[in-house]
Enzyme design. Structure first.
Site, PDB file in Angstrom:
ATOM      1  CE1 TYR A 251      12.878  31.281   3.736  1.00  0.00           C
ATOM      2  CE2 TYR A 251      13.646  28.872   3.359  1.00  0.00           C
ATOM      3  CZ  TYR A 251      12.936  30.524   3.123  1.00  0.00           C
ATOM      4  OH  TYR A 251      11.998  30.594   2.427  1.00  0.00           O
TER       5      TYR A 251
ATOM      6  CE  LYS B  73      -0.670  -0.749   5.056  1.00  0.00           C
ATOM      7  NZ  LYS B  73      -0.882  -1.154   5.669  1.00  0.00           N
TER       8      LYS B  73
HETATM    9  C1  LIG Z   1      -0.245  -2.245   6.727  1.00  0.00           C
HETATM   10  C2  LIG Z   1      -0.734  -3.509   7.095  1.00  0.00           C
HETATM   11  C3  LIG Z   1       0.554  -4.274   6.984  1.00  0.00           C
HETATM   12  C4  LIG Z   1       1.665  -4.789   6.887  1.00  0.00           C
HETATM   13  O1  LIG Z   1       2.145  -4.151   8.177  1.00  0.00           O
HETATM   14  P1  LIG Z   1       3.810  -3.781   9.027  1.00  0.00           P
HETATM   15  O2  LIG Z   1       3.787  -2.556  10.253  1.00  0.00           O
HETATM   16  O3  LIG Z   1       4.356  -2.850   8.013  1.00  0.00           O
HETATM   17  O4  LIG Z   1       4.205  -4.827   8.532  1.00  0.00           O
HETATM   18  C5  LIG Z   1      -0.478  -5.468   7.209  1.00  0.00           C
HETATM   19  N1  LIG Z   1      -1.859  -5.469   7.481  1.00  0.00           N
HETATM   20  C6  LIG Z   1      -2.579  -4.484   7.288  1.00  0.00           C
HETATM   21  C7  LIG Z   1      -3.934  -5.022   7.885  1.00  0.00           C
HETATM   22  C8  LIG Z   1      -1.820  -3.193   7.540  1.00  0.00           C
HETATM   23  O5  LIG Z   1      -2.681  -2.680   7.025  1.00  0.00           O
END
Ligand SMILES: *Cc1c(COP(=O)(O)O)cnc(C)c1O
Length: 342
Positions: free
Chosen positions: A242, A36
């Site tokens: 800055y 994702k």
């Molecule tokens: C993002 C996510 C993962 C992966 O989690 P990590 O902590 O990055 O390993 C797994 N399961 C779900 C439901 C997620 O939303």
């Protein structure tokens, strides 16, 4: 290649080695991959092609828009946010929702969808998922469930909640038609075999994140690199950037980089971040600007305009330095980076 003055060097061998290690740590369970947020900022397509070639078969994204962008790669993608009404019209066969509410279950049923789905059960996060009670009352009866999932709240900490969530999830055994069960993210894998079930879902550890001791062998995958836009001499007593947050204690050589907070190199790196030319450490001096960062290059006198420097980006160390999470460090990396796999 767009020839940007900024690039992310992405180590394909490290990505595959990290997945292979997580697959091994997952024991008998299959090991999937959370891709994702554009593969945690690396570029989802580049990640998926490499992990699919290595043997990964289960990919997870947040939305149907993210899933459709991968549909032509021929991999199976689960959409963690389930399915909205807008998503029902166009559903490529290799994409399935992780149904996450009674409303979504009804939507899936109403479309006559006997196509396979996944289901998220909430065991304590209170974010997405149907309740164990709804499962017990028959909400999922008759669905063709491929994978029943839950998600751990604090797998990166040694807290009692992990075992409570495990018990709640294990208690659903036999209550659904699910072919497989899945509970563990990256740090959940490190909690041991009880947490593995049939499929694990690592994300951050694939990309170099380390949260628990079994992740010690995880390798860095992402290194930001920036080009030097100009070199200048700053006299003792002058300030840089800055709001004049840095005053030169001596005459010094300074390089100005094509990198700033608009690229995800946030202001918390002001007077803290480190760039490297070979082994030489080149500290950030002054405030990070939107598009520019100044570094002291006294330790690398041969650097010239147009040269590239690497930014220190080991995830646990950089999280400790900056106060950002390992996740924020990756997903914040902006669109101006060329993503270069090597
Ligand atoms: C993002 C996510 C993962 C992966 O989690 P990590 O902590 O990055 O390993 C797994 N399961 C779900 C439901 C997620 O939303």
């Amino acid at each position: 290649m767009t020839d940007s003055p900024l690039r992310l060097r992405l180590d394909a061998a490290a990505l595959v080695a990290n997945w292979t290690l997580l697959d091994r740590l997952s024991g008998a369970a299959a090991c999937g991959a959370a891709v994702k947020a554009n593969g945690y900022g690396l570029g989802a397509r580049g990640v998926v092609t490499r992990l699919a070639a290595a043997g990964c078969r289960d990919f997870f994204v947040a939305s149907w828009a993210e899933a459709r962008a991968l549909a032509d790669l021929g991999v199976t993608v689960s959409v963690l946010h389930g399915v909205r009404a807008e998503d029902m019209a166009d559903r490529p066969a290799q994409i399935r929702p992780v149904l996450a509410s009674a409303e979504q279950v009804q939507r899936w049923r109403a479309a006559g969808a006997d196509a396979p789905c996944d289901v998220m059960v909430d065991t304590g996060m209170n974010r997405l998922g149907v309740s164990p009670q709804q499962v017990a009352e028959g909400l999922l009866d008759g669905l063709a469930i491929e994978t029943l999932m839950s998600h751990l709240v604090s797998a990166d900490e040694a807290v009692d909640l992990n075992a409570r969530q495990l018990a709640a999830f294990a208690g659903l055994a036999g209550r659904t038609s699910a072919r497989r069960r899945s509970l563990a993210n990256s740090s959940g894998i490190a909690l041991g075999p009880d947490y593995h079930f049939d499929l694990t879902r690592p994300g951050i550890a694939l990309y170099g994140g380390r949260q628990r001791a079994p992740h010690a062998g995880i390798a860095q995958v992402v290194t930001p690199e920036a080009q030097i836009l100009q070199l200048r001499r700053v006299q003792a007593g002058e300030t840089i950037g800055y709001n004049a947050t840095y005053t030169a204690p001596r005459d010094m050589a300074v390089a100005i980089l094509n990198l700033g907070y608009a690229d995800g190199y946030l202001r918390c790196f002001s007077n803290k971040g480190i760039a490297r030319a070979g082994a030489a450490a080149l500290p950030v001096v002054g405030r990070i600007s939107m598009d520019l960062t100044a570094i002291c290059v006294d330790a690398a006198p041969d650097l010239a305009e147009g040269d590239w420097v690497a930014i220190d980006y080991d995830l646990p160390a950089t999280a400790a330095l900056s106060g950002l999470s390992q996740y924020e460090l990756l997903t914040g990396l902006g669109a101006r980076f060329d993503r270069v796999w090597a």
